[in-house]
Design a protein around this motif. Structure first.
Motif, short mmCIF file in Angstrom:
data_model
loop_
_atom_site.label_atom_id
_atom_site.label_comp_id
_atom_site.label_asym_id
_atom_site.label_seq_id
_atom_site.Cartn_x
_atom_site.Cartn_y
_atom_site.Cartn_z
N GLY A 144 0.80 -0.91 0.32
CA GLY A 144 0.16 -0.06 0.13
C GLY A 144 0.93 1.42 -0.22
O GLY A 144 2.11 0.96 -0.19
N PRO A 145 -0.41 2.22 0.16
CA PRO A 145 0.92 3.70 -0.56
C PRO A 145 1.56 4.11 0.95
O PRO A 145 3.18 4.66 0.92
CB PRO A 145 -0.43 5.05 -0.95
N ARG A 146 1.27 3.66 2.50
CA ARG A 146 1.71 4.21 3.61
C ARG A 146 3.24 2.71 3.72
O ARG A 146 4.03 3.36 3.82
CB ARG A 146 0.87 3.16 4.84
N GLN A 147 3.17 1.37 2.89
CA GLN A 147 4.07 0.69 3.26
C GLN A 147 5.25 1.45 2.48
O GLN A 147 6.29 2.09 2.52
CB GLN A 147 4.02 -0.44 2.75
N ALA A 191 5.78 4.44 1.29
CA ALA A 191 6.29 5.97 1.33
C ALA A 191 7.09 5.58 2.56
O ALA A 191 8.63 6.03 2.92
CB ALA A 191 5.45 6.78 2.48
N VAL A 192 7.02 4.60 3.68
CA VAL A 192 7.94 4.77 5.11
C VAL A 192 9.05 3.89 4.50
O VAL A 192 10.30 3.62 5.06
CB VAL A 192 7.18 4.14 6.11
N GLY A 240 11.66 1.02 11.48
CA GLY A 240 11.17 1.27 9.51
C GLY A 240 11.32 0.52 8.71
O GLY A 240 10.27 -0.62 8.05
N TYR A 254 8.21 -2.17 7.93
CA TYR A 254 7.73 -1.95 6.27
C TYR A 254 8.05 -2.54 5.10
O TYR A 254 7.72 -2.12 4.63
CB TYR A 254 7.40 -0.33 6.74
#
Length: 415
Positions: free
Chosen positions: A9-12, A14-15, A185, A189
């Protein structure tokens, strides 16, 4: 919006990208941030100032030590596991520097810290290529390249500022604590890219680890004349810049009597010039082939090194040496990525293996060459440094000749 080849997903995304960028930045900052403090390190540990360039070159050589092994291991065990191990090793080595009481232990830890560079190049870069589609992967690699350039540009100045409130030991401890956050992090992720089914329907399968086959593949690469020319060229082209990084504290602070702030400011013209060269490369790339770009880059590259050699005859000063290095650095910024690309695609073998050996050869040339310049007295006389740096950089010209169209090496590679 980044387009990925793996179901995350987008959050994964980004991190994951932020953590990779932070890890690379920390591995470079562990060198550049501490350079203004190196004379204080040797004084506190009752060691000779000659350890200043030695510690830097050991850091570079640490990046070579494991690259030959990390590529095959990450193909077998997966990128995620190897990168977590590398991040933990780097963080522990940084934190341990807080407790050192001898220069020998300090130099050993510098070697271990440098190994983090090997994990960045050999493990994280292929992971990015496998997570993202080609266009987005190239953009992200360019971002990571800019991080590598910003560190020597801003690192010494930031180090001078931080040293007003912190000791060099506390700087190392801070790097270790920040690495722990990056490790967390990555653990939470970072996706695994080996052995998973991608959105394009392909699966990147783990590769069986055969030492005999791996040795045979490395031997084949070492027998590839075009590959060797490109890899050795990469090291020799960057050697004047690397020698300057390692010896600048001695040349500017100890020899010229400059303050740490002035030392940091004198780094700006040189590394700004590398960024200017990269911007020119980006501008010329759509309309020029890689050999054409290299030929254009050789003009500022050679003129800068010849001017650097002239400083020895006419009387070397900080202004003349830095100005010559800045002109050379424009050519280096224009050509470095092009030569790396030629090295990477000089063989049909897996890019992880080719990248590992390219990094090993080029960093070994930089580390050993920098050590040799330091041993013969490059840090004790500005004119001697200028002569050695110019001669070492110009040694790449016969090798680059073998990469250009119409040369014997080029003709052999086309057969």
């Amino acid at each position: 919006m980044h387009r990925t080849l793996i179901n995350i997903g987008p959050r994964q995304i980004a991190v994951f990208c932020l953590a990779l960028t932070a890890f690379e930045l920390l591995t470079y900052m562990a060198s550049d941030l501490l350079m203004p403090a190196m004379l204080s390190v040797t004084a506190e540990l009752h060691a000779d100032a000659r350890h200043v360039p030695h510690a830097f070159n050991l850091y570079l050589l640490g990046g070579v030590c494991l690259q030959w092994l990390l590529g095959p291991l990450s193909d077998r065990w997966g990128r995620r596991r190897l990168l977590l191990i590398g991040c933990a090793l780097f963080g522990a080595a940084c934190a341990a520097a807080f407790f050192v009481n001898s220069i020998e232990l300090f130099n050993l830890l510098r070697l271990l810290q440098g190994m983090g560079l090997g994990f960045v190049v050999t493990v994280s870069y292929p992971a990015l290529q496998e997570v993202f589609c080609e266009a987005d992967a190239v953009r992200l690699m360019a971002l990571l390249g800019n991080v590598a350039l910003l560190s020597p540009l801003l690192g010494p100045l930031l180090g001078v500022v931080l040293l007003q409130w912190l000791s060099w030991r506390e700087l190392f401890l801070g790097l270790g604590l920040m690495t722990a956050l990056v490790w967390l992090g990555l653990y939470l992720y970072m996706p695994e890219t080996v052995g998973v089914i991608r959105r394009d329907g392909q699966r990147s399968m783990p590769t069986a680890l055969s030492w005999r086959l791996t040795a045979r593949r490395y031997r084949a690469l070492l027998g590839n004349r075009r590959f060797l020319c490109a890899s050795l060229s990469l090291g020799l082209m960057s050697l004047p810049l690397i020698a300057w990084i390692g010896l600048a504290p001695l040349l500017l602070i100890r020899l010229q009597g400059l303050s740490p702030v002035e030392y940091g400011l004198w780094q700006l013209p040189v590394f700004s010039a590398v960024i200017v060269g990269n911007l020119i490369l980006d501008r010329l790339l759509p309309t020029h082939s890689l050999p054409q770009l290299i030929q254009l880059a050789l003009w500022p590259f050679c003129l800068g090194l010849l001017a650097l050699a002239g400083c020895t005859l006419l009387g070397a000063s900080t202004v003349s040496v830095v100005a010559s290095l800045a002109l050379y650095a424009v050519g280096l910024g224009m050509s470095n990525a092009a030569v790396y690309r030629l090295a990477l695609f000089s063989s049909d073998d897996s890019k992880g293996l080719v990248s590992a050996l390219t990094g090993m050869i080029s960093i070994a040339v930089m580390g050993l060459g920098g050590s040799l310049i330091a041993v013969i007295g490059g840090g004790a006389h500005l004119g001697l440094f200028a002569l050695c740096a110019a001669a070492s950089g110009l040694m790449c010209l016969p090798l680059l000749y073998g990469l250009l169209p119409g040369t014997p090496a080029d003709s052999a590679s086309d057969q």
